[in-house]
Write a protein that holds these residues in place. Structure first.
Motif: not given
Ligand code: ADP
Ligand code: ZN
Ligand code: ZN
Length: 726
Positions: A676, A679, A467, A465, A445-447
């Motif tokens: 990305r 995030g 996550w 990350c 969801q963040h990368c």
């Protein structure tokens, strides 16, 4: 009026002026030596800075100058050459000098803790300890062992036990029980002894002869794996110690390369200080002080150890100099290898860069005559370098990434009582989870990255990350249960190997399986006991280990490197394949290497496998030259990270406008390869110049534009000189 000019760890790229502390007379002020720490007010805080110079006057108006609070050291904590090195690095990498200097200190000292360099604790039996009846400590075996050591052999043996990991808690218990007493004594370097190693091979002897300097010169010790480079280092260390000097050895990762540390300890009866990130603050400080005070004869450490002050430096060795972990990838982005060379120059000591697969930069420097190129072309003894067989896996069924041909080869070696090493540079079970019904793919969801399936942990994890999420049993998009994995990681290959070879041990070696401290060492011991087994692992397996019983190396999948977008991809691939292949057939068993590929005719692969790393590197250098890429051109990267790609790019566009690149070239702003991450959106500017001076000018312009830009405060930006990733 004398002014104290301090380096203070802040993001500001400047030094800070102070008046001397109240009560210090003029003579005392002029006698202050650079490299001492000074406590000073900074805004509302108190900070610990490092004195860079006592200046005549300041650009700051006199009524704005504040007095420093206290001089913390009576003698410099950082030697003059190290102070120069830090300032040089601050210039070169365009990084705040205070932060660079902070890298040179262990944490406690950075915060102003007093330096305990002049004394060390010694322990002796108290009267009670002497009178303790036999067996009194039966319930506390570790305490009993320590105490017995002190009773039998005196302090030296005890220190050894402490150094070998007997915890401070054990010691404290003995102190609390009044069985031992602690006193402090001044530090003195003891005498170092060593025993002679094996007689050198003619090539080793020639290399040692070639490094016949006790002054600054840089040497490339370029020797195939198993050719005896380490033995040459040991001889050089001997030489330094015999001259009463200290030796500094830099290694990529101590946890992964315990063997050099072990070999040093076996050869030398001397004080060896180890400096690496796995140390607790106290231990790190002690090692750092031992290096600085001169008490340690040998200092072995990872990249930040390049900043450890030495009282009597005599030699710097960078082992596996091609290894990317010598480059710090965040914050103060420096290359410990390059700084080691600069340090050698400033301290006037020889620098030896060793590798079986030298970096193109180092080969280029050697070719240009800046480094002396010494070669070890043969392995020690009868051991042969293995040949590499290409296994064309197009159209072949694969299980867990393994072809039947490779599995049979493994079976053959196990039957013959040998060991096999399989290399797959991807941890987890599978790099992709996909829904067969709707095509959904599990992304972070963040990368901009896929989530890796970790089956044992029942999780999906992002490797970029932190996550993670529990493994879903239905597709989050269409609720179908038809979730499939694609691609293979070590966890999956391990499962296949276990079902195929139920009677043999399979050791998986990756970041997930090797988390415990000392895991690698205990694995090495098991493996080196010689029982037939399979080692399966990632890059961790390629770092300088000797596996004498391994006769087969299999590379499951290195194809991705052939199509890497990064211009350094082929260089890394060549180093990796050569390093992995070099693990086979040491000792006196011939080895063999099998490389699975979908591209058996790829020209890069052909050159590497048919002509070897040296010719391969030669060819890559020609390509770099044609494209004016490093080492023929100089590179910098300025990266911005922001809440949106737009703001990152706008910021960079502004910097680009402000810069006058002259003969340098600016590329971008462009989205970073992983746009990305964690995030944040990332974009970058690349600067490319033929000459270092043009690149430096460009760096200065970009940094001052970034500091002046109003958005600069709201987003993160960083400058990377000589980036390894682009
Ligand atoms: P490298 O560092 O190049 O991989 P090493 O120094 O580890 O090579 O040597 C490979 C093996 O050969 C080691 O087991 C080492 O102990 C042994 N060795 C090295 N030099 C000699 C020598 N001159 N005589 C006998 N054995 C040696
Ligand atoms: Zn679906
Ligand atoms: Zn992520």
């Amino acid at each position: 009026m004398p002014i104290l000019r301090l380096a203070i760890a802040t993001p500001l790229r400047r030094l800070f002026d102070y008046l001397p502390p109240a009560g210090l007379d003029a003579a005392a002020v002029t006698a202050l030596q650079p490299g001492c720490r000074v406590l000073a007010p900074f805004g509302a805080r108190q900070v610990c800075g490092v004195l860079i110079e006592v200046a005549e006057d300041s650009d700051v108006p006199a009524d704005k100058l504040r007095p420093a609070l206290e001089i913390l050291d009576t003698a410099p904590l950082v030697s003059t050459p190290m102070l120069t090195l830090c300032q040089w690095a601050a210039e070169y990498y365009r990084h705040p000098a205070g932060e660079v200097l902070a890298a040179a200190f262990p944490r406690g000292l950075r915060r102003g803790k007093s330096s305990a360099a002049d004394t060390e604790p010694v322990w002796q039996l108290s009267e009670r300890g002497r009178g303790l009846p036999e067996g009194a400590l039966q319930k506390a075996p570790r305490q009993a062992e320590l105490l017995a050591a002190l009773q039998d052999r005196g302090a030296a043996r005890w220190q050894q036990l402490v150094a070998a990991g007997h915890s401070a808690a054990t010691r404290r218990s003995l102190l609390q029980k009044g069985l031992i007493e602690e006193t402090r004594r001044p530090l003195e370097p003891g005498a170092a002894h060593w025993h002679a190693g094996p007689p050198l091979s003619p090539e080793q002897a020639a290399a040692l002869d070639g490094i016949n300097s006790d002054k600054f010169a840089t040497f490339l010790l370029h020797g195939v794996t198993g050719s005896g480079k380490t033995e040459v280092y040991l001889k050089l260390v001997e030489r330094a110690l015999a001259a009463g000097r200290q030796a500094l050895l830099l290694v990529p990762e101590i946890g992964l390369t315990p063997q050099l540390a072990e070999r040093l300890a076996r050869r030398f009866d001397a004080e060896i200080a180890a400096l690496h990130s796995g140390l607790a603050d106290g231990a790190r400080e002690a090692a750092w002080e031992a290096a600085r005070s001169g008490r340690a004869h040998i200092v072995i450490g990872t990249r930040s150890a390049v900043f450890a002050s030495l009282a009597r430096p005599g030699l710097i060795v960078v082992d596996e100099e091609h290894d990317a972990s010598f480059k710090q990838q965040d914050g103060f982005r420096y290359s410990a290898r390059d700084l080691a060379v600069k340090r050698g120059q400033l301290e006037n000591v020889p620098v030896v860069l060793g590798s079986a697969t030298p970096s193109l930069e180092t080969l280029h420097n050697a070719g240009a005559g800046r480094y002396r190129h010494l070669r070890l072309t043969k392995r020690i003894g009868d051991s042969q370098l293995p040949g590499v067989d290409i296994l064309d896996i197009r159209k072949l069924p694969l299980r867990g990434g393994l072809s039947e041909g490779l599995l049979q080869a493994v079976a053959g070696e196990l039957d013959a009582g040998n060991q096999a090493l399989l290399f797959l540079n991807r941890r987890g079970f599978a790099p992709t989870l996909q829904c067969h019904d709707c095509g959904f793919i599990a992304n972070c969801q963040h990368c901009d990255a896929r989530l890796t399936l970790h089956r044992a942990a029942g999780e999906l994890r992002c490797h970029h990350c932190e996550w993670r999420m529990p493994l879903p049993d239905r597709c989050p998009s269409c609720h179908s249960p038809a979730l499939n994995t694609r691609g293979v990681g070590t966890e999956q290959a391990e499962a296949v190997l276990r079902s195929r070879f139920p009677d043999h041990r399979i050791h998986r070696v990756d970041r997930d399986s090797m988390q415990k401290r000392g895991a690698m060492e205990s694995l090495m011991n098991t493996v080196n006991s010689g029982e037939p087994c399979i080692l399966l692992g990632t890059q961790m397996l390629t770092k300088g280990h000797h596996f004498p019983g391994v006769t087969l190396v299999g590379l499951l999948d290195t194809d991705a490197a052939l199509f890497s977008a990064d211009f350094r991809g082929p260089e890394r691939m060549g180093q990796l394949i050569t390093q992995v292949a070099g693990r086979a057939g040491r000792a006196n068993r011939p080895g063999r290497v099998i490389l699975q590929t979908h591209y058996p005719d790829h020209p890069l692969l052909r050159t590497l496998l048919e002509q070897g790393y040296d010719d391969y590197a030669e060819r890559l250098l020609e390509e770099r030259k044609a494209l004016q890429l490093p080492p023929y051109g100089q590179l910098l990267m300025l990266r911005a990270e922001a809440a949106s790609l737009d703001s990152a790019e706008q910021f960079l566009a502004r910097l680009r406008q402000a810069a006058e690149p002259g003969s340098a070239q600016l590329i971008g702003p462009l989205p970073s390869p992983m746009q990305r991450r964690g995030g944040r959106f990332r974009a970058q500017l690349l600067g490319l110049a033929r000459h270092r001076s043009a690149l430096q000018r460009l760096a200065v312009q970009l940094v001052s534009a970034a500091e002046a830009a109003p958005q600069g405060k709201r987003l993160r930006w960083s400058l990377d000189i000589d980036p390894l990733e682009s």
